[in-house]
Design a protein around this motif. Structure first.
Motif, mmCIF file in Angstrom:
data_model
loop_
_atom_site.group_PDB
_atom_site.id
_atom_site.type_symbol
_atom_site.label_atom_id
_atom_site.label_comp_id
_atom_site.label_asym_id
_atom_site.label_seq_id
_atom_site.Cartn_x
_atom_site.Cartn_y
_atom_site.Cartn_z
ATOM 1 N N LEU A 1 54.176 42.587 83.129
ATOM 2 C CA LEU A 1 53.127 41.757 83.712
ATOM 3 C C LEU A 1 53.731 40.955 84.854
ATOM 4 O O LEU A 1 54.816 40.385 84.722
ATOM 5 N N SER A 2 53.015 40.898 85.972
ATOM 6 C CA SER A 2 53.516 40.188 87.146
ATOM 7 C C SER A 2 52.484 39.185 87.629
ATOM 8 O O SER A 2 51.417 39.558 88.132
ATOM 9 N N ASN A 3 52.773 37.904 87.415
ATOM 10 C CA ASN A 3 51.954 36.799 87.936
ATOM 11 C C ASN A 3 50.483 36.894 87.522
ATOM 12 O O ASN A 3 49.581 36.701 88.343
ATOM 13 N N ILE A 4 50.245 37.159 86.241
ATOM 14 C CA ILE A 4 48.879 37.276 85.742
ATOM 15 C C ILE A 4 48.262 35.883 85.569
ATOM 16 O O ILE A 4 48.811 35.030 84.869
ATOM 17 N N SER A 5 47.107 35.674 86.202
ATOM 18 C CA SER A 5 46.351 34.427 86.063
ATOM 19 C C SER A 5 44.893 34.752 85.786
ATOM 20 O O SER A 5 44.360 35.753 86.283
ATOM 21 N N LYS A 6 44.258 33.912 84.976
ATOM 22 C CA LYS A 6 42.852 34.117 84.646
ATOM 23 C C LYS A 6 42.170 32.780 84.385
ATOM 24 O O LYS A 6 42.712 31.930 83.665
ATOM 25 N N SER A 7 40.984 32.609 84.974
ATOM 26 C CA SER A 7 40.173 31.415 84.749
ATOM 27 C C SER A 7 38.790 31.825 84.283
ATOM 28 O O SER A 7 38.265 32.879 84.676
ATOM 29 N N PHE A 8 38.179 30.975 83.450
ATOM 30 C CA PHE A 8 36.798 31.149 83.026
ATOM 31 C C PHE A 8 36.039 29.868 83.403
ATOM 32 O O PHE A 8 36.364 28.795 82.878
ATOM 33 N N ASN A 9 35.063 30.012 84.312
ATOM 34 C CA ASN A 9 34.286 28.846 84.756
ATOM 35 C C ASN A 9 35.199 27.697 85.189
ATOM 36 O O ASN A 9 35.017 26.536 84.798
ATOM 37 N N HIS A 10 36.189 28.047 85.992
ATOM 38 C CA HIS A 10 37.144 27.077 86.554
ATOM 39 C C HIS A 10 38.107 26.500 85.514
ATOM 40 O O HIS A 10 38.874 25.585 85.836
ATOM 41 N N ASN A 11 38.056 27.003 84.288
ATOM 42 C CA ASN A 11 39.009 26.579 83.266
ATOM 43 C C ASN A 11 40.143 27.603 83.204
ATOM 44 O O ASN A 11 39.908 28.788 82.952
ATOM 45 N N LEU A 12 41.354 27.148 83.444
ATOM 46 C CA LEU A 12 42.501 28.045 83.509
ATOM 47 C C LEU A 12 42.890 28.522 82.110
ATOM 48 O O LEU A 12 43.207 27.722 81.235
ATOM 49 N N ALA A 13 42.841 29.856 81.885
ATOM 50 C CA ALA A 13 43.219 30.443 80.600
ATOM 51 C C ALA A 13 44.644 30.982 80.623
ATOM 52 O O ALA A 13 45.359 30.909 79.620
ATOM 53 N N LEU A 14 45.057 31.531 81.770
ATOM 54 C CA LEU A 14 46.413 32.053 81.933
ATOM 55 C C LEU A 14 46.934 31.641 83.297
ATOM 56 O O LEU A 14 46.200 31.717 84.290
ATOM 57 N N SER A 15 48.193 31.242 83.352
ATOM 58 C CA SER A 15 48.762 30.751 84.602
ATOM 59 C C SER A 15 50.075 31.468 84.927
ATOM 60 O O SER A 15 51.099 31.242 84.274
ATOM 61 N N GLU A 16 50.015 32.370 85.904
ATOM 62 C CA GLU A 16 51.212 33.012 86.457
ATOM 63 C C GLU A 16 52.124 33.591 85.369
ATOM 64 O O GLU A 16 53.320 33.311 85.306
ATOM 65 N N ILE A 17 51.550 34.436 84.514
ATOM 66 C CA ILE A 17 52.319 35.046 83.424
ATOM 67 C C ILE A 17 53.116 36.239 83.951
ATOM 68 O O ILE A 17 52.548 37.214 84.442
ATOM 69 N N THR A 18 54.417 36.163 83.834
ATOM 70 C CA THR A 18 55.306 37.267 84.196
ATOM 71 C C THR A 18 56.233 37.534 83.023
ATOM 72 O O THR A 18 56.953 36.633 82.581
#
Length: 244
Positions: free
Chosen positions: A4-21
């Protein structure tokens, strides 16, 4: 096997994942652990292609997973969720063989694979004609594992597969799952909130909090060298473990 390289995910502006490598080693069992809402299940769903990340890339066997090849990769991934996720209107056999039938396997090959998996997961063959509602929780999870293994995938993802089971059934399934993982020598990624379960299964353990990886490595590293106070608190919250 998986990177995984720099995985980020937000839901309705709520950060669920931040720069996962990170990387998950081939033919090993990696365990994602952390409190509820830390992002571990979201990460699993991104790997299997159920959720798209906002940013970042996934590589399987050094090949980037894209919208063009995700369907091909899904056939190489077995996926088990809490309580099995079986289709209630299909029998156990129909649940297990759904993808094989879609891929137009010959009936002889399907039946041979069913026998192999029933023996592997210790499911009585006559239970395959039952519907999910007629099975116990442990039986449903074994059927779900059979379904995940039907196409003989390279990668097995399990999202808190034992979380809803009572202690005795959970203990027996843990023992059987560990034997299956060792026998099949597959790359396994499991999600749990239970530190003892992570210790039991994990060749490599990843502790997450608030969408970030806090610490990863062997179980002993968490006890002897907690990376920060959260690691110490997480361990102490699970009775039977303590840090120095």
């Amino acid at each position: 096997m998986i990177r995984l390289s720099n995985i980020s995910k937000s839901f309705n502006h709520n950060l669920a994942l931040s720069e996962i490598t990170m990387e998950f080693p081939a033919s090993k069992t990696s365990v994602l652990i952390g409190p509820s809402g830390c992002g571990k299940s979201t990460l699993i769903k991104i790997i299997v292609g159920l959720i798209k990340p906002n940013r970042g890339k996934i590589y399987i066997d050094k090949i980037e997973v894209t919208s063009q090849n995700i369907q091909e990769f899904r056939r190489k991934i077995g996926y088990v969720i809490q309580e099995g996720g079986l289709f209630p209107h299909l029998t156990a056999k129909e649940n297990v063989t759904l993808l094989a039938s879609y891929c137009q396997w010959k009936e002889q090959n399907i039946n041979q694979r069913l026998e192999e998996l029933a023996d592997l997961t210790k499911i009585s063959f006559n239970l395959l004609s039952s519907y999910p509602a007629q099975l116990s929780g442990g039986q449903r999870q074994r059927i779900s594992l059979m379904r995940a293994l039907m196409l003989d995938p390279d990668l097995l993802l399990l999202d808190e597969p034992l979380g809803a089971l009572d202690p005795m059934i959970r203990y027996n399934l843990q023992t059987d799952l560990d034997g299956i993982f060792k026998k099949l020598n597959k790359t396994v990624l499991m999600v749990t909130h239970d530190l003892a379960e992570a210790k039991y299964f994990g060749d490599h353990i990843i502790l997450m909090n608030q969408g970030k990886v806090i610490q990863q490595g062997k179980f002993e590293h968490f006890l002897l060298n907690p990376a920060e106070e959260f690691v110490r608190e997480f361990i102490q919250a699970q009775r039977g473990f303590s840090t120095r």
